[in-house]
Design a protein around this motif. Structure first.
Motif, mmCIF file in Angstrom:
data_model
loop_
_atom_site.group_PDB
_atom_site.id
_atom_site.type_symbol
_atom_site.label_atom_id
_atom_site.label_comp_id
_atom_site.label_asym_id
_atom_site.label_seq_id
_atom_site.Cartn_x
_atom_site.Cartn_y
_atom_site.Cartn_z
ATOM 1 N N LEU A 83 0.731 -1.098 0.008
ATOM 2 C CA LEU A 83 0.163 -0.005 0.095
ATOM 3 C C LEU A 83 0.740 1.361 -0.007
ATOM 4 O O LEU A 83 0.417 2.287 -0.603
ATOM 5 C CB LEU A 83 -1.092 0.001 1.330
ATOM 6 C CG LEU A 83 -2.057 -1.142 1.073
ATOM 7 C CD1 LEU A 83 -2.991 -0.940 2.347
ATOM 8 C CD2 LEU A 83 -2.874 -0.735 -0.117
ATOM 9 N N SER A 84 1.789 1.309 0.686
ATOM 10 C CA SER A 84 2.726 2.591 0.778
ATOM 11 C C SER A 84 3.455 2.711 -0.311
ATOM 12 O O SER A 84 3.654 3.766 -0.903
ATOM 13 C CB SER A 84 3.676 2.434 1.999
ATOM 14 O OG SER A 84 4.700 1.196 1.993
ATOM 15 N N PHE A 132 2.307 1.676 -3.623
ATOM 16 C CA PHE A 132 1.350 2.092 -4.473
ATOM 17 C C PHE A 132 0.742 3.714 -4.086
ATOM 18 O O PHE A 132 0.710 4.660 -5.189
ATOM 19 C CB PHE A 132 -0.144 1.197 -4.438
ATOM 20 C CG PHE A 132 0.300 0.152 -5.229
ATOM 21 C CD1 PHE A 132 0.999 -0.022 -6.520
ATOM 22 C CD2 PHE A 132 -0.118 -1.062 -4.578
ATOM 23 C CE1 PHE A 132 1.148 -1.134 -7.255
ATOM 24 C CE2 PHE A 132 0.285 -2.485 -5.224
ATOM 25 C CZ PHE A 132 0.661 -2.305 -6.600
ATOM 26 N N LEU A 133 0.636 3.825 -2.865
ATOM 27 C CA LEU A 133 0.003 5.156 -2.629
ATOM 28 C C LEU A 133 1.320 6.444 -2.898
ATOM 29 O O LEU A 133 0.734 7.490 -3.561
ATOM 30 C CB LEU A 133 -0.252 5.400 -1.203
ATOM 31 C CG LEU A 133 -1.362 4.474 -0.764
ATOM 32 C CD1 LEU A 133 -1.599 4.773 0.766
ATOM 33 C CD2 LEU A 133 -2.608 5.363 -1.314
ATOM 34 N N PHE A 134 2.475 6.215 -2.574
ATOM 35 C CA PHE A 134 3.273 6.980 -2.865
ATOM 36 C C PHE A 134 3.871 7.124 -4.218
ATOM 37 O O PHE A 134 4.128 7.962 -4.916
ATOM 38 C CB PHE A 134 4.660 6.682 -2.040
ATOM 39 C CG PHE A 134 5.067 7.275 -0.803
ATOM 40 C CD1 PHE A 134 5.981 8.185 -0.439
ATOM 41 C CD2 PHE A 134 4.180 6.722 0.235
ATOM 42 C CE1 PHE A 134 5.904 8.771 0.772
ATOM 43 C CE2 PHE A 134 4.217 7.084 1.509
ATOM 44 C CZ PHE A 134 4.971 7.999 1.728
ATOM 45 N N LEU A 170 1.477 6.801 -6.546
ATOM 46 C CA LEU A 170 0.188 7.731 -7.023
ATOM 47 C C LEU A 170 0.541 9.078 -6.918
ATOM 48 O O LEU A 170 0.318 10.072 -7.630
ATOM 49 C CB LEU A 170 -1.119 7.244 -6.579
ATOM 50 C CG LEU A 170 -1.658 5.916 -7.081
ATOM 51 C CD1 LEU A 170 -2.874 5.432 -6.182
ATOM 52 C CD2 LEU A 170 -2.026 6.099 -8.573
ATOM 53 N N MET A 171 1.035 9.675 -5.665
ATOM 54 C CA MET A 171 1.412 10.825 -5.256
ATOM 55 C C MET A 171 2.642 11.209 -6.233
ATOM 56 O O MET A 171 2.484 12.329 -6.640
ATOM 57 C CB MET A 171 1.958 10.830 -3.683
ATOM 58 C CG MET A 171 2.024 12.159 -3.347
ATOM 59 S SD MET A 171 2.434 12.082 -1.448
ATOM 60 C CE MET A 171 4.272 11.435 -1.703
ATOM 61 N N GLY A 196 8.211 5.070 -0.837
ATOM 62 C CA GLY A 196 7.067 4.545 -0.005
ATOM 63 C C GLY A 196 7.119 3.242 0.424
ATOM 64 O O GLY A 196 6.911 2.741 1.375
#
Length: 157
Positions: free
Chosen positions: A87-88, A90-92, A94-95, A119
């Motif tokens: 998750l970290s 993918f989220l980073f 995307l950011m 991330g």
């Protein structure tokens, strides 16, 4: 409660160090060599693992014991250890894509890669902190439930 048998190899206060032997998940059945799990077990070998567990029954060195771990602890730990880095990452990533498009870079790919790796690193560092914190939490520790010899007597009668 998930249970496994082990042998006590050392004791220290309220803890004991036990040694378990890795087995195939099915424990071996009549299928024998026709089973893929059996073939994999032969390739991987039967390695022994030593772990430190709670010892409320005061088991002594050399005794065969039954270990237990709450299903909820295994489930929570598995979810946290598998999903946190993913998750970290993918989220980073995307950011990073959002920041790359916000600043109108020609290509957002380097920013996505860098942010995703950052991330992943942050997720892994969080896991290190989490593992240190739960290593002292009795809810996440294996515990010696009983001596294996007495368990056999109970099942035989």
């Amino acid at each position: 409660m998930i249970e496994e048998q082990a042998v006590v190899i050392a004791t220290e206060g309220e803890f004991a160090t036990v040694e378990t032997e890795r087995r195939s998940s099915c424990g071996g059945c009549a299928a024998g060599s026709a089973c893929g799990v059996s073939a994999l077990s032969k390739v991987m070998g039967r390695r022994r693992s030593s772990i430190r567990v709670l010892n409320p029954i005061h088991a002594r060195v050399g005794e065969r014991v039954v270990l237990g771990l709450a299903e909820s602890a295994l489930l929570k730990g598995s979810v946290i250890f598998y999903l946190t880095p993913l998750l970290s990452l993918f989220l980073f990533a995307l950011m990073g894509r959002w920041l790359g498009s916000l600043f109108a870079f020609d290509s957002t790919e380097p920013m996505v890669i860098f942010s995703g790796l950052l991330g992943l690193l942050i997720g892994l560092l969080y896991l290190r902190v989490f593992a240190t914190r739960v290593s002292h939490d009795k809810a996440y520790q294996m515990v010696i439930l009983r001596r294996a010899d007495t368990a056999q007597v109970l099942f035989d009668s």
